[in-house]
Design a protein around this motif. Structure first.
Motif, PDB file in Angstrom:
ATOM      1  N   ILE A 128       0.814  -1.213   0.000  1.00 10.64           N
ATOM      2  CA  ILE A 128       0.000   0.000   0.000  1.00 10.64           C
ATOM      3  C   ILE A 128       0.851   1.268   0.000  1.00 10.64           C
ATOM      4  O   ILE A 128       0.413   2.337  -0.420  1.00 10.64           O
ATOM      5  CB  ILE A 128      -0.955  -0.016   1.218  1.00 10.64           C
ATOM      6  N   PHE A 129       2.104   1.149   0.464  1.00 12.07           N
ATOM      7  CA  PHE A 129       3.007   2.295   0.483  1.00 12.07           C
ATOM      8  C   PHE A 129       3.830   2.398  -0.803  1.00 12.07           C
ATOM      9  O   PHE A 129       4.666   3.288  -0.927  1.00 12.07           O
ATOM     10  CB  PHE A 129       3.952   2.205   1.683  1.00 12.07           C
ATOM     11  N   THR A 140       5.830   8.554   2.698  1.00 10.47           N
ATOM     12  CA  THR A 140       4.642   8.033   2.031  1.00 10.47           C
ATOM     13  C   THR A 140       3.477   9.013   2.102  1.00 10.47           C
ATOM     14  O   THR A 140       3.374   9.827   3.026  1.00 10.47           O
ATOM     15  CB  THR A 140       4.214   6.690   2.661  1.00 10.47           C
ATOM     16  N   THR A 141       2.594   8.926   1.101  1.00 12.89           N
ATOM     17  CA  THR A 141       1.396   9.768   1.085  1.00 12.89           C
ATOM     18  C   THR A 141       0.179   9.022   1.622  1.00 12.89           C
ATOM     19  O   THR A 141      -0.888   9.619   1.769  1.00 12.89           O
ATOM     20  CB  THR A 141       1.101  10.236  -0.361  1.00 12.89           C
ATOM     21  N   ALA A 142       0.329   7.734   1.887  1.00 11.92           N
ATOM     22  CA  ALA A 142      -0.784   6.928   2.431  1.00 11.92           C
ATOM     23  C   ALA A 142      -0.883   7.192   3.932  1.00 11.92           C
ATOM     24  O   ALA A 142      -0.446   6.396   4.764  1.00 11.92           O
ATOM     25  CB  ALA A 142      -0.560   5.448   2.138  1.00 11.92           C
ATOM     26  N   SER A 143      -1.476   8.332   4.293  1.00 11.34           N
ATOM     27  CA  SER A 143      -1.445   8.799   5.683  1.00 11.34           C
ATOM     28  C   SER A 143      -2.214   7.887   6.635  1.00 11.34           C
ATOM     29  O   SER A 143      -1.777   7.648   7.763  1.00 11.34           O
ATOM     30  CB  SER A 143      -1.998  10.226   5.763  1.00 11.34           C
ATOM     31  N   ALA A 183      -2.862   4.585   6.385  1.00 13.50           N
ATOM     32  CA  ALA A 183      -2.109   3.345   6.595  1.00 13.50           C
ATOM     33  C   ALA A 183      -0.868   3.611   7.434  1.00 13.50           C
ATOM     34  O   ALA A 183      -0.487   2.806   8.290  1.00 13.50           O
ATOM     35  CB  ALA A 183      -1.719   2.738   5.249  1.00 13.50           C
ATOM     36  N   LYS A 184      -0.241   4.745   7.211  1.00 13.92           N
ATOM     37  CA  LYS A 184       0.952   5.116   7.980  1.00 13.92           C
ATOM     38  C   LYS A 184       0.614   5.284   9.459  1.00 13.92           C
ATOM     39  O   LYS A 184       1.359   4.841  10.339  1.00 13.92           O
ATOM     40  CB  LYS A 184       1.525   6.422   7.416  1.00 13.92           C
TER      41      LYS A 184
END
Length: 735
Positions: free
Chosen positions: A54-55, A164-167, A169-170
């Motif tokens: 996902i990242f 990463t822009t997947a905030s 999930a981060k």
């Protein structure tokens, strides 16, 4: 699905890590390992079985980076490295564990199996911050390397997701790092990795706090370094004058530790005084370690005033995990308190490697058995050049405990051998006293069922259920036993009052004068040793009031009491058998066999009892002609496998007017009227006859079989649906 392409940077990084790993663990690798790994990893890439996560990270590179941490920062070797590299492919389902075992050995397969089990376990539970949940993870990981690889993998992932822009999930990954992986690392003594996980999770979840503290530390670094220099200069001179070999270094607290202290003490950064500690590390032979440490301690405390309340002597009595050091807090220049740690090179190496670090730090409580287990880990990593001994290492730390989930995902801990009834009383006294069983992983069981780690348990209750004396032998926990005893006393008092009131009312209605002496005589005549048991049976309807009145009058008139057994009927032991009303086949029922053949002799198989409307097939027997089986018959797979040439097609035709014998299994909560309710439904159905009913009740749960005669499958489904609506019925199925 987009093919996994490697960037130039990724290729270079993979080559670098690969050669580094080869240099560090090459001696532990087995012949053919490299070729097999290349085949399994490159093959999955060509078949597009592995994709970026996902990242947007490359799983092949992630596996190598995790393996690098496993080797360089924990000290594991071949089996752990192979497991780390293959984990992504195994979790994708493209590489079976049995093939892993054949190619790389049972140890690698065992590690990967443990990783999969834990991955599934914590995914289904939202309360990862639970201390019990971390214990459950440890109990599920029979091989200690499973937990170590999990921690290394999360450290690596936290390092890679910085930009990463997947905030969302981060944030989720960072929460798990803080609540699950960092405490696990702390328990195992992996202090460096634990601190890194905490700092990175703080950085991602509380960005402003992290960078504020980091900037403050940078701003004060020069003045802090100058202070450390002023503090250690006189100590350095005195230690040299004493002839000791040593070096001194300062250790700044982690950003996460500072932030926690600021929140706990409700203070600003400037008011946190113990931002660093001074570490004096002596180069001493083993036999003189203690003497040199105490000598250094004497020199430091002669120069600076010590705080005796802050002395920690892990030199005379080392921690059970092997940690040895002297800690003292002294008043340094400018009236500032400074922590000084005194240890030898050997002690420092053991602590810095992580496995023997401060696992029982502030806020972490000791647990029975954990000390010994961690000591075993430390000794393995210190004395083993390979992992052969670790292959046999089974983590039986929690063998005396079980961990189970509630339907909401909460985790509860019980001693081994605890039952469903223990859990019911743990939740609430009322739930315990009305417990009749549970659904464990969707399956109905009695309250006697023992709990197993990982079970999801949904307690079932009934308003008619009451505690019994025998329950004390079923439960394991003292908490449940105490609640049962209390409930029995309360029930006994209530039943006694209720039964007395009921007897007095009945006697009054019959205009009979009640004399206590005659009643006591009657109770003894009935064979009751305890009056409370007599009243209990009266209140529960097990002893009929009319029988008591009759016996009382006979005693009062000087006649011999003739007391019969007149107890109220429940589902327990109920058996009814009737002759079927119609078992002959109607002419309108036609079974078409094979290619339109009719009027062929056949028999309906007894193993699955097919009826009109079932999907069926024919099986040509040696001596009994063709037997008709349901397609979902338990014996169907074996017949297809061994005797496929003897199977013929079959299907129903006609109107479905014959009567067929069908057996139903019914499971539920026992009640006085349960039998009548079940039979009433069947009696009101047209073209449906009850052939037999056999029900057995135990511990408030009943299990029974009903044999009915009906004409087609659609009617069977309708009957089963109605039976499920009966109060107390939990399960109805065809057998």
């Amino acid at each position: 699905m987009e093919k996994l392409n490697f960037s130039t940077t990724e290729r270079e990084e993979i080559q670098r890590i690969y050669h580094q790993l080869k240099d560090e663990i090459g001696a532990s690798m087995q012949p053919g390992d490299e070729e097999k790994l290349r085949r399994d990893l490159l093959g999955s890439i060509e078949l597009q079985e592995i994709q970026r996560d996902i990242f947007g990270l490359n799983p092949i590179l992630l596996g190598l980076q995790t393996a690098q941490i496993v080797v360089s920062e924990i000290g594991l070797k071949r089996d752990s490295v192979v497991a780390a590299l293959l984990r992504a492919r195994v979790e994708s389902g493209s590489l079976p564990l049995d093939r892993v075992g054949q190619s790389y050995g049972p140890a690698v397969a065992r590690i990967l199996n443990g990783l999969q089990r834990i991955h599934e376990l914590y995914r289904k539970n939202s309360s990862v911050e639970s201390e019990n949940f971390r214990d459950l993870l440890l109990s599920f990981a029979e091989d200690m390397r499973v937990i170590l690889i999990m921690i290394a993998d999360r450290v690596n992932l936290m390092r890679q997701i910085r930009d990463t822009t997947a905030s969302d999930a981060k944030h989720e990954v960072s929460e798990e790092a803080a609540y699950l992986y960092a405490p696990l690392a702390h328990k195992l003594g992996l202090y460096k990795l634990k601190s890194e996980l905490e700092d990175l999770s703080l950085k991602y979840m509380e960005h402003d706090a992290y960078y504020m503290i980091r900037e403050k530390l940078n701003e004060t670094k020069q003045s802090r370094d100058e202070y450390v220099e002023r503090f250690i200069r006189p100590i350095d001179e005195k230690l040299k004058a004493a002839g000791l070999k040593f070096h001194i270094k300062g250790r700044t607290k982690s950003i996460h530790s500072i932030w926690q202290k600021m929140k706990k003490q409700n203070c600003d950064f400037e008011n946190v005084y113990d931002l660093f500690a001074i570490r004096v590390i002596l180069d001493s032979p083993l036999e003189k370690e203690k003497m040199h440490c105490w000598q250094a301690f004497s020199i430091v405390t002669d120069m600076y005033q010590p705080n005796p309340k802050r002395l920690r002597d892990w030199l005379s009595v080392p921690k059970s995990n092997g940690y040895e050091s002297l800690h003292i807090t002294v008043l340094g220049p400018e009236q500032k308190w400074v922590e000084v740690q005194i240890r030898t090179e050997r002690m420092d190496e053991v602590a810095e490697r992580g496995v023997a670090a401060h696992w029982r730090y502030k806020g972490v409580k000791s647990e029975t058995g954990l000390d010994e287990w961690l000591t075993g880990i430390r000794q393995m990593l210190e004395t083993s050049d390979d992992t052969e001994a670790m292959d046999q290492f089974k983590m039986d730390l929690y063998e005396d405990e079980v961990f189970v989930f509630t339907p909401k995902g909460d985790l509860l801990k019980f001693p081994k051998g605890a039952t469903v009834l223990d859990m019911a009383y743990h939740i609430h006294s009322k739930i315990g006293s009305t417990c009749v069983g549970a659904r464990i992983n969707g399956k109905v069981v009695t309250f006697r069922q023992q709990l197993r780690s990982g079970d999801q348990v949904d307690i079932m209750t009934s308003s008619t259920q009451k505690p019994r004396q025998e329950w004390l032998t079923i439960v394991k926990t003292s908490r449940a036993k105490a609640k049962i005893r209390l409930a029995l006393k309360e029930t006994q008092v209530k039943e006694g009052l209720f039964a007395k009131e009921m007897i007095e009312r009945k006697f009054k209605n019959r205009k009979i004068e009640l004399e206590e002496s005659i009643m006591q005589h009657l109770i003894k005549k009935l064979g009751f040793k305890e009056t409370s048991e007599f009243y209990r049976q009266v209140s529960q309807g097990e002893l009929d009031i009319n029988t008591i009145i009759s016996g009382y009058q006979e005693l009062k008139n000087g006649q011999q009491a003739q007391i019969g057994d007149n107890r109220a009927q429940s589902a327990e032991g109920f058996v009814l058998e009737t002759e079927p009303t119609n078992t002959s086949a109607a002419k309108d029922d036609v079974l078409v066999i094979d290619l339109g053949l009719k009027k062929v002799d056949y028999q309906l198989a007894r193993c699955c009892n097919p009826i009109y409307g079932d999907d069926v097939f024919g099986f040509v027997t040696v001596s009994s002609g063709i037997k008709i089986h349901r397609t979902d018959c338990p014996n169907a797979p074996e017949m297809r496998r061994r005797y496929g040439y003897r199977l013929v097609k079959a299907k129903w035709s006609g109107k479905g007017a014959s009567q067929y014998s069908i057996t139903l299994r019914v499971i539920g909560i026992d009640d006085i009227g349960i039998v009548n309710n079940l039979t009433s439904i069947i009696a009101h159905e047209e073209r449906l006859a009850l052939r037999s009913i056999n029900i057995d009740s135990h511990d408030g749960l009943f299990r029974g079989t009903l044999v009915v005669m009906l004409d087609e499958l659609s009617r069977l489904e309708a009957v089963m649906k109605k039976l499920r609506t009966v109060r107390g019925v939990k399960q109805v199925e065809r057998i």
